[in-house]
Design a protein around this motif. Structure first.
Motif, PDB file in Angstrom:
ATOM      1  N   PHE A  29       6.487   2.508  -4.792  1.00 20.11           N
ATOM      2  CA  PHE A  29       5.575   1.962  -5.792  1.00 20.11           C
ATOM      3  C   PHE A  29       4.789   0.824  -5.168  1.00 20.11           C
ATOM      4  O   PHE A  29       5.380  -0.117  -4.655  1.00 20.11           O
ATOM      5  N   ASP A  30       3.477   0.886  -5.240  1.00 21.01           N
ATOM      6  CA  ASP A  30       2.668  -0.235  -4.747  1.00 21.01           C
ATOM      7  C   ASP A  30       2.040  -0.965  -5.930  1.00 21.01           C
ATOM      8  O   ASP A  30       1.062  -0.509  -6.499  1.00 21.01           O
ATOM      9  N   GLU A  31       2.616  -2.069  -6.274  1.00 22.00           N
ATOM     10  CA  GLU A  31       2.162  -2.892  -7.398  1.00 22.00           C
ATOM     11  C   GLU A  31       1.749  -2.041  -8.588  1.00 22.00           C
ATOM     12  O   GLU A  31       0.625  -2.120  -9.068  1.00 22.00           O
ATOM     13  N   PRO A  32       2.658  -1.235  -9.100  1.00 24.94           N
ATOM     14  CA  PRO A  32       2.240  -0.269 -10.117  1.00 24.94           C
ATOM     15  C   PRO A  32       1.879  -0.910 -11.445  1.00 24.94           C
ATOM     16  O   PRO A  32       1.188  -0.294 -12.239  1.00 24.94           O
ATOM     17  N   LYS A  36       2.814  -6.149   2.795  1.00 23.87           N
ATOM     18  CA  LYS A  36       3.686  -5.341   1.933  1.00 23.87           C
ATOM     19  C   LYS A  36       3.169  -3.915   1.811  1.00 23.87           C
ATOM     20  O   LYS A  36       3.908  -2.955   2.025  1.00 23.87           O
ATOM     21  N   SER A  37       1.882  -3.800   1.464  1.00 23.55           N
ATOM     22  CA  SER A  37       1.317  -2.459   1.274  1.00 23.55           C
ATOM     23  C   SER A  37       1.344  -1.682   2.581  1.00 23.55           C
ATOM     24  O   SER A  37       1.673  -0.502   2.602  1.00 23.55           O
ATOM     25  N   THR A  38       1.008  -2.356   3.664  1.00 23.21           N
ATOM     26  CA  THR A  38       1.002  -1.696   4.961  1.00 23.21           C
ATOM     27  C   THR A  38       2.377  -1.131   5.274  1.00 23.21           C
ATOM     28  O   THR A  38       2.515   0.021   5.687  1.00 23.21           O
TER      29      THR A  38
HETATM   30 MG   LIG Z   1      -1.112  -4.586  -1.276  1.00 18.74          MG
END
Ligand SMILES: [Mg+2]
Ligand SMILES: Nc1ncnc2c1ncn2[C@@H]1O[C@H](COP(=O)(O)OP(=O)(O)OP(=O)(O)O)[C@@H](O)[C@H]1O
Lengths: 273, 364
Positions: B157-160, B42-44
């Motif tokens: 947004f990355d797991e904000p 996901k983050s990638t």
């Molecule tokens: Mg991640």
């Protein structure tokens, strides 16, 4: 009670402090007593006379002020160079990608294992051929160059823990590689830069070998101190004076800037920990 | 506002393929949520969209233009990081203004926009403080402020909210939804919290091992999961899976669980066959305590989780399968009790041994 300091701490720390402070007191006392009394030991108290003779004598006989000025020039210039360049190099090696990165890093860090003595002879020939003998840059250049290895190493180690998200945030905030360095990395790396500055200043201020070999008249304090020591046999009082003058500056630098050693990394305040 | 196309997007770290030929399009002004288990990419993927991670192959288009090699600024994105990534040496005001300053905007403009962002997020009293002097929720707001002040086309947004406590997370979730309505920009949001996904998203993209398992609206994923993975991932507590065997009947299939009555699926679509073993999936909220259901069986209660308005009963069937059923009755079952639970066959979903969804031929 939890957290109370054990009693034995105080005497032990006190003892260690004494061991450190006795030579300093000795130095001070030696410089203000006549030589006849010092021969019996600076701690002897059969007779006790205070005199500033040694101070006046040394001041008159040797170019102390000039040596002080030379020392300042050498130490300050050779300190500022790695303070500026080491963070830049560490940043480049740590955060940027370019060709031969590892190879260049290894080359730089390799200078770590090079002691001053090794470079003296080749450098001496070079300086002689270039007519650089007795020019302070003949000392500043190797001082700065040799410091590069550990300075880059020290700052780069610090950057290992640098939160990469800050760099990425800056990237999103329209920062190119240079802006990222100046606006984000540099302001948050004051601790290792101060450490580099303090250590390098003390080492270059106290450096003796290179100045003695490369310089003739443009002598910094430690080289002059060596000369004072060499002239007479029993001039401990004068040597003490010169030693105090030599020591006072790095001591003050350390006292003023030591808080940087304890300040620690404050770059991790971003998240809740 | 922006539309986004991901065309055969691929990311490799050396030999390892982290994102595989990913196809996705994101509509203008939508709120898209990437969910999936830890390490699924996901983050990638988000960072590839942001321009922080190089794209190995494929094409990324924003508003139709290829942006594979564009910087984050050229792409017009802003990003809120999981650990907020506030600049520790700058005040809140400078943190928010920094991006604008780097873009070379006039001072008055910057001031006005920072003020407006601070007003939107109600952080005006904090402007002079350093990040270290803020609480977690306040830092989160500042991080969002830094993102909205640039008025980007696309928010990432990355797991904000993952660093916030439960209560604050709910508050911030509501505020994010409000913010999205207010500014209407396209937003992509990464989380592994499916409540966040279900409540915020216009579209949920479920990822596993760098591949999209399913993309659709929250209700599509909830009601019509494409496979057992999505069915299990979306919904809380997890969907019950009960193995059943199929026998042929006229025009369809009759399913027999070891402990429940027969369940006929007529007519069946593709993939069904006689004598196959498959999994019947039914969500805990559809597996009710009570005996007036066409399909029912008995369970022995192990644990009861009382959530006030509703209770989840964890129990074992005679066949040894663990299931979770819901009851809204005031009488709280006790461990060791024997209960009858049942469900409406309409609510059941079927998956073959590989987890592929088996459908009825026609919606009945
Ligand atoms: Mg991640
Ligand atoms: N720099 C890297 N080098 C090699 N592999 C990496 C690198 N960064 C990430 N990966 C791998 O890529 C995969 C996806 O990582 P990613 O961070 O996108 O996961 P994620 O879905 O965000 O997980 P989480 O929910 O834990 O944040 C992981 O298997 C990870 O190990």
């Amino acid at each position: 009670m939890i957290g109370r300091t054990p009693r034995w701490i105080v005497p032990i720390v006190g003892l260690i402090a004494m061991i450190w402070i006795v030579p300093i007191i000795g130095l001070l006392v030696t410089s203000i007593r006549p030589i006849s009394e010092i021969i019996l030991g600076w701690w002897s108290i059969q007779e006790f006379t205070l005199t500033l003779d040694a101070w006046i004598l040394v001041w008159d006989k040797y170019p102390l002020a000039y040596a002080f000025w030379i020392s300042c020039k050498i130490a300050i210039i050779s300190t500022i160079i790695p303070m500026l360049l080491a963070p830049a190099a560490a940043y480049a090696f740590h955060f940027l990608k370019f060709r031969f990165r590892r190879l260049i890093l290894i080359l730089i860090i390799n200078a770590f294992v090079l002691p001053n003595q090794v470079v003296i002879i080749p450098l001496f020939r070079l300086w002689r051929d270039l007519g650089m003998i007795d020019n302070i840059w003949s000392v500043i250049i190797p001082f700065a160059g040799l410091s590069f290895a550990w300075a880059v190493f020290l700052v780069k180690n610090y950057l290992e823990d640098f939160p990469y998200e800050l760099i990425e945030a800056a990237q999103v905030d329209a920062c190119g590689p240079l802006a990222r360095f100046f606006y984000i990395v540099l302001p948050n790396s004051l601790t290792p830069i101060a450490a580099v500055g303090i250590l390098q200043f003390m080492w270059t201020w106290n450096g003796l070998l290179l100045p003695v070999v490369f310089l003739r008249d443009e002598l910094p304090l430690p080289a002059l101190l060596a000369r004072i020591q060499g002239v007479y046999d029993r001039n401990w009082d004068q040597v003490a004076v010169a030693a105090i003058i030599t020591t006072i500056v790095p001591l003050m630098v350390f006292i003023i800037f030591q808080r940087f050693f304890t300040a620690g990394a404050q770059t991790k305040s971003g998240s809740k920990e | 506002m922006a539309t986004l196309q991901l065309d055969k997007l691929k990311k490799c770290y050396g030999e390892v393929e982290v994102i595989e030929n990913l196809e996705l399009s994101i509509e203008e002004g939508s709120f898209t949520v990437f969910v999936g288990p830890s390490g699924c990419g996901k983050s990638t993927l988000l960072r590839m969209i942001a321009g922080l991670e190089e794209i190995t192959a494929g094409e990324l288009r924003i508003d139709g233009a290829r942006v594979n090699d564009a910087t984050p600024v050229e792409r017009g994105v802003s990003m809120v990081f999981q650990n907020y990534a506030l600049y520790p040496h700058m005040s809140v005001e400078k943190n928010i203004a920094f991006g604008l300053k780097m873009l070379g905007l006039p001072k008055d403009d910057i001031k006005r926009r920072v003020r407006a962002a601070a007003e939107t997020l109600q952080i005006e009293p904090l402007l002079k403080r350093r990040p270290s002097q803020l609480s977690g929720g306040q830092r989160q707001r500042v991080a969002i402020g830094r993102a909205i002040v640039r008025e980007p086309k696309l928010f990432l947004f990355d797991e904000p909210l993952s660093n916030l406590d439960a209560e604050l997370r709910v508050t911030m979730r509501v505020e994010l939804a409000k913010l999205h309505r207010q500014i209407g920009a396209t937003m992509i949001y990464v989380t592994h919290d499916q409540t966040e996904a279900l409540t915020l998203a216009d579209k949920i993209v479920v990822l596993r091992d760098g591949k999209i398992e399913q993309a659709g609206t929250p209700m599509e994923l909830y009601l019509d999961p494409a496979n057992a993975f999505v069915a299990g991932f979306i919904g809380s507590p997890q969907m019950n899976f009960i193995p059943v065997t199929a026998t042929g009947i006229d025009g369809g299939i009759r399913l027999k669980g070891s402990e429940m009555g027969n369940l006929d699926v007529v007519p069946v679509g593709q993939g069904w066959s006689k004598d196959m073993t498959l999994n019947l999936g039914v969500r805990p909220e559809h597996l009710q305590v009570g005996s007036d259901f066409p399909v029912k069986f008995d369970i022995a209660v192990d644990v009861v989780e009382n959530l006030g308005g509703t209770r989840y009963v964890y129990g074992g069937t005679a066949g040894g399968h663990q299931v979770i059923a819901e009851t809204r009755a005031d009488a709280i079952p006790r461990p060791g009790d024997h209960l009858t639970v049942g469900f409406d066959p309409e609510r059941a979903r079927f998956f073959d041994q590989q987890g592929v969804r088996l459908r009825n031929a026609l919606p009945s």
